[in-house]
Scaffold this motif. Structure first.
Motif, PDB file in Angstrom:
ATOM      1  N   ALA A  17      -8.754 -21.522 -26.108  1.00 23.11           N
ATOM      2  CA  ALA A  17      -9.954 -21.804 -25.308  1.00 23.11           C
ATOM      3  C   ALA A  17     -10.430 -20.532 -24.609  1.00 23.11           C
ATOM      4  N   ILE A  18      -9.492 -19.732 -24.131  1.00 23.52           N
ATOM      5  CA  ILE A  18      -9.833 -18.464 -23.489  1.00 23.52           C
ATOM      6  C   ILE A  18     -10.515 -17.530 -24.475  1.00 23.52           C
ATOM      7  N   ILE A  19      -9.979 -17.468 -25.697  1.00 21.21           N
ATOM      8  CA  ILE A  19     -10.577 -16.610 -26.726  1.00 21.21           C
ATOM      9  C   ILE A  19     -12.008 -17.054 -27.016  1.00 21.21           C
ATOM     10  N   ASP A  20     -12.226 -18.375 -27.059  1.00 18.31           N
ATOM     11  CA  ASP A  20     -13.577 -18.898 -27.283  1.00 18.31           C
ATOM     12  C   ASP A  20     -14.522 -18.489 -26.153  1.00 18.31           C
ATOM     13  N   GLU A  21     -14.037 -18.562 -24.920  1.00 20.75           N
ATOM     14  CA  GLU A  21     -14.876 -18.323 -23.749  1.00 20.75           C
ATOM     15  C   GLU A  21     -15.111 -16.834 -23.478  1.00 20.75           C
ATOM     16  N   PHE A  22     -14.057 -16.017 -23.628  1.00 24.47           N
ATOM     17  CA  PHE A  22     -14.132 -14.616 -23.231  1.00 24.47           C
ATOM     18  C   PHE A  22     -14.181 -13.631 -24.404  1.00 24.47           C
ATOM     19  N   ARG A  82     -14.905 -21.599 -16.251  1.00 21.99           N
ATOM     20  CA  ARG A  82     -14.986 -21.655 -17.721  1.00 21.99           C
ATOM     21  C   ARG A  82     -14.146 -22.797 -18.286  1.00 21.99           C
ATOM     22  N   GLY A  83     -13.668 -23.684 -17.407  1.00 20.79           N
ATOM     23  CA  GLY A  83     -12.956 -24.862 -17.871  1.00 20.79           C
ATOM     24  C   GLY A  83     -11.453 -24.706 -18.022  1.00 20.79           C
ATOM     25  N   ILE A  84     -10.886 -23.611 -17.501  1.00 18.60           N
ATOM     26  CA  ILE A  84      -9.442 -23.405 -17.601  1.00 18.60           C
ATOM     27  C   ILE A  84      -8.740 -24.198 -16.498  1.00 18.60           C
ATOM     28  N   ASP A  85      -7.696 -24.929 -16.867  1.00 22.51           N
ATOM     29  CA  ASP A  85      -6.941 -25.763 -15.941  1.00 22.51           C
ATOM     30  C   ASP A  85      -6.521 -24.986 -14.696  1.00 22.51           C
ATOM     31  N   GLY A  86      -6.528 -25.672 -13.552  1.00 17.94           N
ATOM     32  CA  GLY A  86      -6.247 -25.032 -12.270  1.00 17.94           C
ATOM     33  C   GLY A  86      -4.916 -24.310 -12.199  1.00 17.94           C
ATOM     34  N   GLU A  87      -3.838 -24.934 -12.687  1.00 20.99           N
ATOM     35  CA  GLU A  87      -2.521 -24.301 -12.633  1.00 20.99           C
ATOM     36  C   GLU A  87      -2.481 -23.064 -13.519  1.00 20.99           C
ATOM     37  N   TRP A  88      -3.057 -23.178 -14.695  1.00 18.80           N
ATOM     38  CA  TRP A  88      -3.116 -22.024 -15.590  1.00 18.80           C
ATOM     39  C   TRP A  88      -3.974 -20.921 -14.976  1.00 18.80           C
TER      40      TRP A  88
END
Length: 259
Positions: free
Chosen positions: A128-133, A154-160
């Motif tokens: 998901a990070i690769i898609d976003e960034f 960008r939709g990344i889970d809070g703990e992550w």
């Protein structure tokens, strides 16, 4: 191994590989970014000149950069060329790959921090990070500079997001740019030397330093995370110095050094 979201490279892509078998007619290399995949380099694609002995150009365990010529997923074939890339392209690809290796290691550290492994990290947020960034390192670098909110937005889970940001800030130094300019300061007052010293001292800080080139010329050096901020700091510092001297009956002039 740095992982790509795609299972196979595309025609025209640059790949990083590790040569594991060299034959008289060509060489085989494991693809560093595509787990379990290998590429074949025919002897005619090793060098632009005539190749008498392929081992003069490739050897086992050598890291190579090559351009993808053909991909046949059904047969499991990836044909690549080492000769169809420029030296600057080869250098940039290796640098990019090394940066992504570092980013993957940071992702693994973040995963271990919350009791997970790298495979889980990729499945939950890595791809998901690769898609976003665009790539992993961009996300870590941005988090180090701007904080975890940029990941959450960008939709990344809070703990992550929190863990990645913590790891990024510990392991990534913010980028730094440096620019230089000059100011000429003249004072005709009896205490002119003190006036100029006070003017220069008023702008010295962690990111702004002053050097005497030879009165009346002084060098301003500004460091910042980006050029726009540095330019603004430079202009403000120069203007402040000049205003202080002018208020006491002197004069000043600013000149930006061309990079």
């Amino acid at each position: 191994m740095v992982r790509m979201k795609r299972e196979w490279p595309s025609e025209g892509d640059l790949i990083v590989g590790t040569v594991h078998k060299v034959l008289n007619y060509g060489a085989f290399a494991s693809l560093e970014e595509y787990e379990g995949k290998e590429a074949f380099i025919h002897i005619s694609e090793v060098s632009s000149g005539w190749v008498k002995n392929i081992r003069d150009y490739v050897r086992e365990n050598q890291k190579i950069v090559a351009r993808v010529l053909r991909v046949n997923p059904k047969k499991g074939h990836v044909d690549v060329s080492m000769k169809r890339i420029r030296e600057d392209q080869r250098t940039r690809k290796i640098q990019q790959w090394k940066i992504e290796q570092k980013a993957e290691k940071l992702l693994e550290i973040a995963a271990k921090t919350i009791g997970k492994d790298l495979d889980t990290a990729y499945e939950e947020i890595g791809y998901a990070i690769i898609d976003e960034f665009g790539d992993l390192y961009e996300a870590f670098e941005t988090a180090a500079e701007e904080g975890e909110s940029v990941l959450k937005d960008r939709g990344i889970d809070g703990e992550w997001a929190s863990t990645i940001t913590e790891v990024a800030k510990k392991n990534i130094s913010p980028p730094e740019v440096q620019i230089t300019g000059y100011i000429n300061l003249k004072s005709y007052a009896p205490n002119g030397v003190d006036i100029i010293k006070n003017a220069l001292g008023s702008v010295e800080a962690d990111n702004v330093s002053v050097q005497c080139v030879g009165a009346p010329k002084y060098r301003l050096i500004v460091k910042s995370s980006d050029y726009l901020t540095a330019e603004n700091l430079m202009k403000d510092a120069a203007q402040q110095c000049i205003e202080i001297v002018v208020e006491e009956g002197g004069e000043g002039e600013f000149q930006r050094e061309l990079e």
